[in-house]
Design a protein around this motif. Structure first.
Motif, short mmCIF file in Angstrom:
data_model
loop_
_atom_site.label_atom_id
_atom_site.label_comp_id
_atom_site.label_asym_id
_atom_site.label_seq_id
_atom_site.Cartn_x
_atom_site.Cartn_y
_atom_site.Cartn_z
N SER A 565 43.60 29.12 40.04
CA SER A 565 43.62 30.29 39.38
C SER A 565 43.55 30.15 37.78
CB SER A 565 44.61 31.05 39.86
OG SER A 565 45.84 30.52 39.81
N ALA A 588 39.02 30.30 41.70
CA ALA A 588 39.11 31.55 41.48
C ALA A 588 39.98 31.88 40.17
CB ALA A 588 40.12 31.63 42.81
N ASN A 590 41.62 33.11 37.00
CA ASN A 590 42.24 34.59 36.60
C ASN A 590 41.69 34.59 35.32
OD1 ASN A 590 43.73 36.64 35.63
ND2 ASN A 590 45.60 35.91 36.73
N CYS A 591 40.99 35.94 34.86
CA CYS A 591 40.66 36.00 33.58
C CYS A 591 41.71 36.16 32.53
CB CYS A 591 39.54 37.51 33.64
SG CYS A 591 38.05 37.16 34.49
N THR A 615 33.15 31.70 36.29
CA THR A 615 33.59 33.11 36.31
C THR A 615 34.97 33.26 36.52
OG1 THR A 615 33.30 32.74 38.84
CG2 THR A 615 31.16 33.73 37.55
N CYS A 616 35.24 34.42 36.31
CA CYS A 616 36.94 34.70 36.78
C CYS A 616 36.99 36.00 37.31
CB CYS A 616 37.84 34.26 35.38
SG CYS A 616 37.05 35.49 34.06
N THR A 617 38.15 36.28 37.65
CA THR A 617 38.40 37.67 38.29
C THR A 617 39.30 38.39 37.43
OG1 THR A 617 38.33 36.28 40.46
CG2 THR A 617 39.18 38.70 40.21
N ASP A 618 38.97 39.74 37.19
CA ASP A 618 39.90 40.50 36.03
C ASP A 618 40.83 41.37 36.63
OD1 ASP A 618 38.59 42.49 37.13
OD2 ASP A 618 37.31 43.02 35.43
N TYR A 621 39.81 43.26 39.91
CA TYR A 621 39.27 42.46 40.80
C TYR A 621 37.75 42.04 40.78
CZ TYR A 621 44.02 42.49 42.66
OH TYR A 621 45.34 42.27 42.68
N GLN A 622 37.34 42.35 39.77
CA GLN A 622 35.84 42.02 39.51
C GLN A 622 35.52 40.84 38.77
OE1 GLN A 622 33.64 44.49 39.75
NE2 GLN A 622 35.16 45.70 40.64
N ARG A 623 34.63 40.24 39.21
CA ARG A 623 33.99 38.83 38.72
C ARG A 623 33.32 39.11 37.23
NH1 ARG A 623 33.15 33.73 41.46
NH2 ARG A 623 34.39 34.25 43.16
#
Ligand SMILES: *[C@@H]1O[C@H](CO)[C@@H](O)[C@H](O)[C@H]1NC(C)=O
Ligand SMILES: *[C@@H]1O[C@H](CO)[C@@H](O)[C@H](O)[C@H]1NC(C)=O
Ligand SMILES: *[C@@H]1O[C@H](CO)[C@@H](O)[C@H](O)[C@H]1NC(C)=O
Ligand SMILES: *[C@@H]1O[C@H](CO)[C@@H](O)[C@H](O)[C@H]1NC(C)=O
Ligand SMILES: *[C@@H]1O[C@H](CO)[C@@H](O)[C@H](O)[C@H]1NC(C)=O
Ligand SMILES: *[C@@H]1O[C@H](CO)[C@@H](O)[C@H](O)[C@H]1NC(C)=O
Ligand SMILES: *[C@@H]1O[C@H](CO)[C@@H](O)[C@H](O)[C@H]1NC(C)=O
Ligand SMILES: *[C@@H]1O[C@H](CO)[C@@H](O)[C@H](O)[C@H]1NC(C)=O
Ligand SMILES: *[C@@H]1O[C@H](CO)[C@@H](O)[C@H](O)[C@H]1NC(C)=O
Ligand SMILES: *[C@@H]1O[C@H](CO)[C@@H](O)[C@H](O)[C@H]1NC(C)=O
Ligand SMILES: *[C@@H]1O[C@H](CO)[C@@H](O)[C@H](O)[C@H]1NC(C)=O
Ligand SMILES: *[C@@H]1O[C@H](CO)[C@@H](O)[C@H](O)[C@H]1NC(C)=O
Length: 687
Positions: A565, A588, A590-591, A615-618, A621-623
């Motif tokens: 993360s 995975a 974390n943005c 990529t990261c997840t904001d 929970y959007q990529r």
């Protein structure tokens, strides 16, 4: 190259020489931009429209490539009578005046490659007549047809090197090269040749011939005994047949017939010095197994026609494996991507100097790793991607293969092999056994720990590289590699692998590359492996980076497709400082914890290959693409201060709303809405 040459722009440039000639009459041109060193002038790429006239008279070499010289005038070169080399390639040259070279008769090397000389070939042919010392001529890429080439080459009897590649030659007859008695090297690559009829008969000194990338359907009655290198790759050749009546020794050393449509092993000269035989990407197979059933009706001859409709007949023993000409000097045999199911009895033994045998992507079903079946000189053997189910070996005989160093058996279906087979090979240094179902076992213990077939890897003092990816290995006991100084171990794609802390401990002093991709790895202490330079732990669902990684001096690290993360900032600093090549995408991340990303991005020594793809997840929970993500969107976490400001803003807005409400209420309450109407309006409508 300037992007000119479109017909639209040509008239303008056709005028340029005229203008320049006029201006020359008036004033001397400014110093040309050419670099002159000793007797060489380099004027490449200056958009010059003519030969500079202010160079020293005695220059011997003039490079005028990548310019805009549309025509060589009579007097262009006459100022430089000592020229030996003149190169005017890629210059949009359309013509050379008939006496264009008469002032510099000493030219030995002339390159006019990649021009438009199919326009002015007649004049060019005349102009070259005076070059009686011409040895090297490059006319490649000029749109020449065979009749033009024939005119151009007339009487150039001093020529030794000729390049006609990238032209429009279709067919060569015996007239075209008839005067080139001295020719040693001929390049006919990338034309449209479909027939050659006696064209090389006069070239008694030709040593290197390149026919690659044409459309030749066959090479029959090959009889150029003096040729050393023949490259006929990338044609549609079905037959290569030497004139079998010739018994003298062919000088041929390199024969490249790769990327053709051969069905039979080529019918080679009966005596030759052939060292390199390249036959990859054909459909070669051996047919001896059919010979037992041949009836007298089976043809043994190959008929072929030429353009004139004349039929010729060649008789070869198509079904007899015992005839393949002289291969006794062959050192490299490349048979990659063919249809070989087996080798005829004794075939490989006919090559007592064979070093490299490449058989990737054929159909071999079994292999004998013995001195009876393979030359003892063999150094590299690649039998990957075949249909091997069985490999045989025998201590007394296998141990004679003492030059065998690289062995690739990957991508087969090996189910039977002697477990101690590799210990029999005295010099083996690299083994690839990946993608077979071969497990690990210990000496004396013939039952594998995991699957039916197994191999012993202990006490192999020469072995450095071992690839056992995708072998369905479950267990790596600590003693399994004892006495084997591996520097490179590939264990990837063994998803059920149970690798514990001391499985590889014996290798801690030597290991430089370790591949543990897709092995179910969760945590591992890498700190004992001080020499590791390259580590692949991708596809492993790891939640955080092992701390022990920070003690290593890795050059390459692959962390893709895990479940990280974030990367702790102190770890990011270590990576940015030490690693040179890093892969990180597919985690995975974390943005709102991307400080590591900025650290890696800023590093000068580290190259994160997939940095822009990460990529990261904001918070929703959007990529997101990490490179585009604005950390302001994580405000709350980012700074406590902004949180405070949000509260303040919220409070002031609420206070004002309440104030407005109170004023409104106090002002309008009595008149506007009598209580009775209000109550009625609250009732729901009946429909
Ligand atoms: C080529 O050389 C021969 C003899 O040297 C001569 O007779 C002939 O005219 C020459 N051809 C051309 C086109 O110059
Ligand atoms: C032409 O062939 C010669 C060798 O035969 C080579 O040195 C030269 O680079 C080639 N020229 C081009 C434009 O490919
Ligand atoms: C034959 O020509 C092709 C195309 O130029 C080249 O890729 C190949 O390396 C050549 N083969 C040899 C043996 O030089
Ligand atoms: C061989 O050819 C002849 C005539 O074409 C035919 O009669 C004969 O049956 C053939 N023999 C075999 C074994 O095919
Ligand atoms: C065909 O063969 C005849 C007789 O052998 C010969 O005269 C003629 O030149 C040949 N034609 C071609 C195009 O080779
Ligand atoms: C070619 O050889 C075969 C058998 O050897 C024969 O039947 C055929 O007539 C020959 N063709 C010519 C044109 O010589
Ligand atoms: C193949 O050729 C060899 C040598 O010419 C000969 O001894 C042998 O009998 C032939 N084999 C068959 C099956 O025709
Ligand atoms: C391997 O050797 C055995 C005899 O030891 C033989 O029967 C078999 O044909 C050989 N296999 C190959 C592929 O040469
Ligand atoms: C072993 O292989 C190497 C590499 O190809 C070669 O140079 C050497 O001559 C070979 N040794 C023997 C004894 O064949
Ligand atoms: C073995 O062959 C396979 C397939 O041809 C190839 O991908 C692999 O890189 C080779 N292994 C080694 C160690 O060269
Ligand atoms: C490995 O080699 C050492 C010394 O060379 C020897 O003492 C030992 O017995 C060998 N072990 C095995 C399993 O062959
Ligand atoms: C790591 O191993 C996987 C699986 O073998 C492979 O696909 C990947 O290319 C490797 N990474 C690098 C950087 O070579």
């Amino acid at each position: 190259m300037p992007d000119l040459g479109a017909p639209r722009t040509l008239p303008f440039f056709a005028l340029l020489p005229v203008l320049l000639a006029l201006s020359q009459g008036l004033s001397h041109p400014p110093n040309s931009p050419c670099r002159v060193t000793q007797n060489t002038a380099r004027c490449d790429g200056f958009r010059l429209t003519s030969v500079p006239s202010d160079l020293p008279h005695q220059i011997e070499e003039l490079f005028l490539n990548q310019n805009l010289v549309l025509k060589l005038q009579y007097d262009s070169l006459s100022r430089y009578p000592s020229l030996r080399l003149f190169s005017c390639a890629n210059s949009h040259l359309r013509a050379v005046e008939e006496d264009g070279f008469s002032g510099s008769p000493l030219i030995e090397s002339l390159s006019l490659a990649n021009n438009e000389l199919h326009h002015g070939y007649v004049q060019l042919a005349h102009s070259m007549r005076c070059l009686t010392r011409l040895r090297t001529l490059d006319l490649s890429g000029n749109g020449l047809r065979e009749d033009m080439a024939s005119d151009l080459l007339q009487n150039l009897s001093s020529l030794e090197f000729l390049n006609l590649s990238n032209n429009n030659l279709l067919r060569l007859d015996e007239a075209i090269f008839r005067d080139l008695h001295q020719l040693k090297e001929l390049n006919l690559e990338r034309n449209l040749l479909f027939e050659i009829d006696g064209a090389f008969d006069h070239l008694k000194r030709l040593q290197r011939l390149n026919l690659a990338y044409n459309s030749l359907p066959c090479l029959v009655k090959f009889e150029m005994t003096q040729l050393v290198v023949l490259n006929a790759s990338h044609n549609i050749i079905e037959w290569f047949i030497t004139n079998l009546d010739l018994t003298e020794t062919f000088q041929l050393e390199t024969l490249d017939l790769s990327d053709n449509q051969l069905l039979y092993f080529p019918f080679l000269p009966q005596k030759s010095r052939l060292k390199t035989l390249l036959l990859s990407n054909n459909q070669i197979s051996f047919y001896g197994h059919l010979a037992e059933h041949t009836s007298p009706n089976w043809t043994t001859s190959v008929e072929y026609y030429n353009l004139g409709g004349n039929l010729s007949n060649i008789t070869v023993d198509l079904w007899n494996d015992s005839f393949h000409g002289d291969i006794s000097s062959v050192e490299l045999l490349d048979l990659r991507v063919n249809q070989v199911r087996y080798f005829p009895q004794g075939f490989l033994q006919k090559m007592p100097h064979l070093n490299r045998l490449w058989l990737t992507r054929n159909c071999l079903e079994s292999l004998n790793l013995t001195a009876e079946d393979l030359p003892v000189t063999l150094y590299q053997l690649d039998v990957s991607n075949n249909r091997l189910t069985e490999v045989r070996a025998q201590l007394s005989s296998t141990s004679k293969l003492n030059n065998l160093t690289h062995l690739n058996l990957s991508l087969n279906d090996i189910q039977q092999l002697p477990p101690d087979m590799f210990t029999m090979l005295p010099s083996v240094s690299s083994v690839d056994l990946s993608y077979n179902r071969v497990g690990l076992c210990l000496p004396g213990d013939t039952t594998s720990l995991d699957s039916s077939a197994c191999a012993v890897w202990r006490n192999l003092s020469s072995l450095k590289q071992l690839h056992i990816a995708g072998c369905n290995i479950m267990n790596v006991p600590p003693i399994i590699f004892k006495g084997t100084p591996l520097t490179h171990l590939e264990l990837s794609n063994n998803p059920g692998l149970l690798i514990d802390q001391d499985s590889l401990l014996g290798l801690s002093g030597t290991l430089q590359h370790l591949g543990l991709s897709n092995t179910g790895l969760q945590n591992f202490d890498f700190s004992p492996y001080k020499n590791l330079k390259s580590l692949n732990i991708s596809k492993n669902s790891m939640l955080e980076l092992p701390r022990s990684l920070m003690t290593l001096n890795l050059k390459l690290l692959d962390l893709r497709d895990n479940m990280l993360s974030t990367i702790q900032s102190e770890q990011a600093f270590v990576l940015a400082d030490r690693v040179q090549i890093l892969y990180v995408n597919g985690n995975a991340f974390n943005c709102c914890q991307l400080q590591w990303y900025r650290t890696l991005e800023a590093s000068r020594t580290l190259s994160v290959v997939d940095l822009s793809e990460v990529t990261c997840t904001d918070l929703h929970y959007q990529r997101q693409r990490a490179v585009l993500f604005n950390s302001f969107l994580c405000g709350r976490r980012n700074t406590e201060e902004s949180f405070f400001w949000y509260i303040l803003l919220f409070l002031s807005v609420s206070v004002s709303l309440v104030g407005i409400g109170v004023i409104y209420f106090l002002t309008f309450r009595p008149k506007v809405l009598p209580r009775a109407i209000k109550k009625r309006c609250w009732r729901p409508t009946p429909y």
